[in-house]
Design a protein around this motif. Structure first.
Motif, PDB file in Angstrom:
ATOM      1  N   VAL A  86      -2.215  -0.435   4.971  1.00 22.81           N
ATOM      2  CA  VAL A  86      -1.736  -0.762   6.317  1.00 22.81           C
ATOM      3  C   VAL A  86      -2.033  -2.231   6.579  1.00 22.81           C
ATOM      4  CG1 VAL A  86      -1.959  -0.289   8.785  1.00 22.81           C
ATOM      5  CG2 VAL A  86      -2.093   1.592   7.130  1.00 22.81           C
ATOM      6  N   ASP A  87      -0.976  -3.011   6.716  1.00 25.59           N
ATOM      7  CA  ASP A  87      -1.122  -4.449   6.960  1.00 25.59           C
ATOM      8  C   ASP A  87      -1.138  -4.781   8.446  1.00 25.59           C
ATOM      9  OD1 ASP A  87      -0.714  -5.346   4.066  1.00 25.59           O
ATOM     10  OD2 ASP A  87       1.122  -4.215   4.437  1.00 25.59           O
ATOM     11  N   ILE A  88      -0.487  -3.926   9.245  1.00 24.29           N
ATOM     12  CA  ILE A  88      -0.331  -4.165  10.676  1.00 24.29           C
ATOM     13  C   ILE A  88      -0.643  -2.862  11.406  1.00 24.29           C
ATOM     14  CG2 ILE A  88       1.293  -4.795  12.519  1.00 24.29           C
ATOM     15  CD1 ILE A  88       3.030  -5.956  10.023  1.00 24.29           C
ATOM     16  N   LEU A  89      -1.568  -2.908  12.343  1.00 27.23           N
ATOM     17  CA  LEU A  89      -1.889  -1.732  13.146  1.00 27.23           C
ATOM     18  C   LEU A  89      -1.512  -2.016  14.593  1.00 27.23           C
ATOM     19  CD1 LEU A  89      -3.206   1.001  13.800  1.00 27.23           C
ATOM     20  CD2 LEU A  89      -5.419  -0.208  13.904  1.00 27.23           C
ATOM     21  N   VAL A  90      -0.658  -1.165  15.153  1.00 22.84           N
ATOM     22  CA  VAL A  90      -0.265  -1.293  16.554  1.00 22.84           C
ATOM     23  C   VAL A  90      -0.797  -0.087  17.314  1.00 22.84           C
ATOM     24  CG1 VAL A  90       1.641  -1.542  18.191  1.00 22.84           C
ATOM     25  CG2 VAL A  90       1.820  -2.547  15.899  1.00 22.84           C
ATOM     26  N   ASN A  91      -1.805  -0.315  18.133  1.00 18.89           N
ATOM     27  CA  ASN A  91      -2.409   0.731  18.948  1.00 18.89           C
ATOM     28  C   ASN A  91      -1.670   0.819  20.278  1.00 18.89           C
ATOM     29  OD1 ASN A  91      -4.729   1.640  17.323  1.00 18.89           O
ATOM     30  ND2 ASN A  91      -5.446  -0.459  17.576  1.00 18.89           N
ATOM     31  N   ASN A  92      -0.633   1.649  20.289  1.00 13.76           N
ATOM     32  CA  ASN A  92       0.213   1.752  21.479  1.00 13.76           C
ATOM     33  C   ASN A  92      -0.067   2.994  22.320  1.00 13.76           C
ATOM     34  OD1 ASN A  92       2.883   1.563  23.120  1.00 13.76           O
ATOM     35  ND2 ASN A  92       3.027   3.521  22.046  1.00 13.76           N
ATOM     36  N   ALA A  93      -0.482   4.082  21.705  1.00 12.96           N
ATOM     37  CA  ALA A  93      -0.604   5.357  22.416  1.00 12.96           C
ATOM     38  C   ALA A  93      -1.507   5.237  23.631  1.00 12.96           C
ATOM     39  CB  ALA A  93      -1.141   6.429  21.473  1.00 12.96           C
ATOM     40  N   GLY A  94      -1.087   5.869  24.722  1.00  8.80           N
ATOM     41  CA  GLY A  94      -1.898   5.842  25.932  1.00  8.80           C
ATOM     42  C   GLY A  94      -1.443   6.891  26.919  1.00  8.80           C
ATOM     43  N   VAL A  95      -2.357   7.301  27.786  1.00  4.62           N
ATOM     44  CA  VAL A  95      -2.037   8.251  28.844  1.00  4.62           C
ATOM     45  C   VAL A  95      -2.519   7.678  30.174  1.00  4.62           C
ATOM     46  CG1 VAL A  95      -2.108  10.276  27.363  1.00  4.62           C
ATOM     47  CG2 VAL A  95      -4.216   9.501  28.473  1.00  4.62           C
ATOM     48  N   ILE A  96      -1.926   8.170  31.257  1.00  6.81           N
ATOM     49  CA  ILE A  96      -2.281   7.679  32.586  1.00  6.81           C
ATOM     50  C   ILE A  96      -2.478   8.865  33.521  1.00  6.81           C
ATOM     51  CG2 ILE A  96       0.127   7.444  33.366  1.00  6.81           C
ATOM     52  CD1 ILE A  96      -0.782   4.774  34.721  1.00  6.81           C
ATOM     53  N   ASP A  97      -3.442   8.754  34.402  1.00  9.45           N
ATOM     54  CA  ASP A  97      -3.761   9.796  35.376  1.00  9.45           C
ATOM     55  C   ASP A  97      -3.624   9.173  36.764  1.00  9.45           C
ATOM     56  OD1 ASP A  97      -4.788  11.809  36.938  1.00  9.45           O
ATOM     57  OD2 ASP A  97      -6.677  12.012  35.852  1.00  9.45           O
ATOM     58  N   LYS A 138      -3.344  -7.588  10.584  1.00  3.92           N
ATOM     59  CA  LYS A 138      -3.013  -7.798  11.992  1.00  3.92           C
ATOM     60  C   LYS A 138      -3.303  -6.534  12.782  1.00  3.92           C
ATOM     61  CE  LYS A 138      -0.824 -11.844  11.261  1.00  3.92           C
ATOM     62  NZ  LYS A 138      -1.091 -13.127  11.925  1.00  3.92           N
ATOM     63  N   VAL A 139      -4.009  -6.675  13.876  1.00  5.00           N
ATOM     64  CA  VAL A 139      -4.231  -5.579  14.819  1.00  5.00           C
ATOM     65  C   VAL A 139      -3.638  -5.992  16.160  1.00  5.00           C
ATOM     66  CG1 VAL A 139      -5.926  -4.167  16.041  1.00  5.00           C
ATOM     67  CG2 VAL A 139      -6.347  -4.845  13.653  1.00  5.00           C
ATOM     68  N   VAL A 180      -8.406 -11.444   9.601  1.00  3.59           N
ATOM     69  CA  VAL A 180      -7.763 -10.374  10.373  1.00  3.59           C
ATOM     70  C   VAL A 180      -7.644 -10.832  11.829  1.00  3.59           C
ATOM     71  CG1 VAL A 180      -7.917  -7.978  11.144  1.00  3.59           C
ATOM     72  CG2 VAL A 180      -8.725  -8.620   8.845  1.00  3.59           C
ATOM     73  N   GLN A 181      -6.405 -10.995  12.279  1.00  2.00           N
ATOM     74  CA  GLN A 181      -6.181 -11.406  13.663  1.00  2.00           C
ATOM     75  C   GLN A 181      -6.065 -10.174  14.555  1.00  2.00           C
ATOM     76  OE1 GLN A 181      -3.861 -13.081  11.176  1.00  2.00           O
ATOM     77  NE2 GLN A 181      -5.747 -14.271  10.986  1.00  2.00           N
ATOM     78  N   VAL A 182      -6.783 -10.181  15.662  1.00  2.00           N
ATOM     79  CA  VAL A 182      -6.769  -9.071  16.618  1.00  2.00           C
ATOM     80  C   VAL A 182      -6.287  -9.620  17.959  1.00  2.00           C
ATOM     81  CG1 VAL A 182      -8.089  -7.215  17.704  1.00  2.00           C
ATOM     82  CG2 VAL A 182      -8.772  -8.082  15.444  1.00  2.00           C
ATOM     83  N   ASN A 183      -5.163  -9.102  18.418  1.00  2.00           N
ATOM     84  CA  ASN A 183      -4.572  -9.551  19.676  1.00  2.00           C
ATOM     85  C   ASN A 183      -4.077  -8.349  20.469  1.00  2.00           C
ATOM     86  OD1 ASN A 183      -4.484 -12.655  19.424  1.00  2.00           O
ATOM     87  ND2 ASN A 183      -3.563 -12.003  17.496  1.00  2.00           N
ATOM     88  N   ALA A 184      -3.593  -8.611  21.662  1.00  2.00           N
ATOM     89  CA  ALA A 184      -3.053  -7.535  22.488  1.00  2.00           C
ATOM     90  C   ALA A 184      -1.809  -8.022  23.217  1.00  2.00           C
ATOM     91  CB  ALA A 184      -4.093  -7.052  23.498  1.00  2.00           C
ATOM     92  N   ALA A 226       7.352 -10.225  21.109  1.00  2.00           N
ATOM     93  CA  ALA A 226       5.913 -10.495  21.112  1.00  2.00           C
ATOM     94  C   ALA A 226       5.223  -9.758  19.978  1.00  2.00           C
ATOM     95  CB  ALA A 226       5.318 -10.084  22.454  1.00  2.00           C
ATOM     96  N   ALA A 227       5.629  -8.516  19.732  1.00  2.00           N
ATOM     97  CA  ALA A 227       5.012  -7.729  18.662  1.00  2.00           C
ATOM     98  C   ALA A 227       5.303  -8.324  17.292  1.00  2.00           C
ATOM     99  CB  ALA A 227       5.490  -6.282  18.733  1.00  2.00           C
ATOM    100  N   VAL A 228       6.545  -8.723  17.061  1.00  2.00           N
ATOM    101  CA  VAL A 228       6.901  -9.320  15.773  1.00  2.00           C
ATOM    102  C   VAL A 228       6.125 -10.618  15.560  1.00  2.00           C
ATOM    103  CG1 VAL A 228       8.772 -10.373  14.435  1.00  2.00           C
ATOM    104  CG2 VAL A 228       9.161  -8.225  15.659  1.00  2.00           C
ATOM    105  N   PHE A 229       6.009 -11.420  16.597  1.00  2.78           N
ATOM    106  CA  PHE A 229       5.228 -12.660  16.506  1.00  2.78           C
ATOM    107  C   PHE A 229       3.783 -12.359  16.111  1.00  2.78           C
ATOM    108  CE2 PHE A 229       2.294 -15.423  19.041  1.00  2.78           C
ATOM    109  CZ  PHE A 229       2.349 -16.539  18.214  1.00  2.78           C
ATOM    110  N   LEU A 230       3.144 -11.425  16.815  1.00  4.60           N
ATOM    111  CA  LEU A 230       1.736 -11.137  16.550  1.00  4.60           C
ATOM    112  C   LEU A 230       1.527 -10.420  15.225  1.00  4.60           C
ATOM    113  CD1 LEU A 230       0.531 -10.087  20.114  1.00  4.60           C
ATOM    114  CD2 LEU A 230       0.131 -12.267  18.937  1.00  4.60           C
ATOM    115  N   ALA A 231       2.567  -9.770  14.706  1.00  3.29           N
ATOM    116  CA  ALA A 231       2.469  -9.078  13.421  1.00  3.29           C
ATOM    117  C   ALA A 231       2.755  -9.990  12.236  1.00  3.29           C
ATOM    118  CB  ALA A 231       3.438  -7.894  13.395  1.00  3.29           C
TER     119      ALA A 231
END
Length: 252
Positions: A86-97, A138-139, A180-184, A226-231
């Protein structure tokens, strides 16, 4: 400038929560930039996204996993780190209450924290290890405008998204020296299932739209660039940054 700087050819990206909305757009966008994909999320939710990725000419694997159980996520991440690159990890999953703070029970609070923060951390912990060993990776975490603001009746979500921004910076401080670059990415008001209650409330919808300089709510596709840039290699000197994509909301 060569477009090769933004190419993801030869790389594999793992995207969580890619079954719909922002996750689907990010996964397909990364595929169109050349990446192969691993989709991790709820059972029977990711097949439509997988078909779009295959139509883009890339390979895709699906991992069915409930991110509400951080220990199972940690174990799955450990297995993935052993058998997949895994070269690129995208942590997208989320829930809202969406409820008043005084109505949130212990289990409700823990459920949001488990998906939005704990599982994100333990998956990243496992998959970043091989990136560090290889000297590159990339994260990309999906934060929120509520990484900076308080919001209304979303206390648990806001708390986790503030934490995601802080964790992004903390991990960048540890791992950037290892390549390893970590961004959001902090999306603004985007047309998704999570924001449907706001869009269906005429007063809230108008109040929000009137404050966005772009004059409209964002679409999930607005986040792909933005995602492609950061990846990509284009962001090799960017780390610990939370990139806001909000149509100008935070500039008001």
């Amino acid at each position: 400038m060569s477009t090769a700087l933004f190419s993801l050819e030869g790389r594999t990206a793992l995207v969580t929560g890619a079954g719909r909305g922002i996750g689907r757009s990010l996964a397909v966008g990364l595929a169109e930039a050349g990446a192969d994909l691993i989709l991790l999320g709820r059972r029977a939710s990711q097949e439509p996204t997988a078909r779009q990725i295959e139509q883009a000419g890339r390979t895709v694997k699906i991992v069915d996993l409930d991110l509400a159980d951080p220990e199972r996520v940690r174990q799955a991440g450990e297995c993935l780190a052993e058998r997949e690159r895994v070269d690129i990890l995208v942590n997208n999953a989320g829930v809202i209450d969406r409820r008043e703070a005084r109505a949130i029970g212990h289990g409700d609070w823990d459920g949001v924290v488990a998906v939005n923060l704990s599982s994100l951390f333990f998956l990243t912990q496992q998959l970043a290890g091989p990136m560090i060993d290889r000297g590159g990776g990339k994260v990309i975490n999906v934060a929120s405008l509520l990484s900076f603001q308080g919001g209304l009746r979303v206390a648990s979500y806001t708390a986790t998204k503030h934490a995601v921004a802080g964790l992004t910076r903390a991990l960048a401080n540890e791992w950037t020296t290892h390549g390893v670059q970590v961004n959001a990415i902090a999306p603004g008001y985007i047309v998704t299932d999570n924001t449907r209650p706001l869009r269906e409330d005429p007063l809230r919808a108008e109040d929000i739209t009137s404050r966005i300089p772009a004059g409209r709510w964002g679409e999930p596709a607005d986040l792909v660039g933005a995602a492609v840039f950061l990846a990509s290699s284009a962001s090799d000197y960017v780390s610990g940054h939370v990139l806001v994509v909000d149509g100008g909301w935070t500039a008001r």
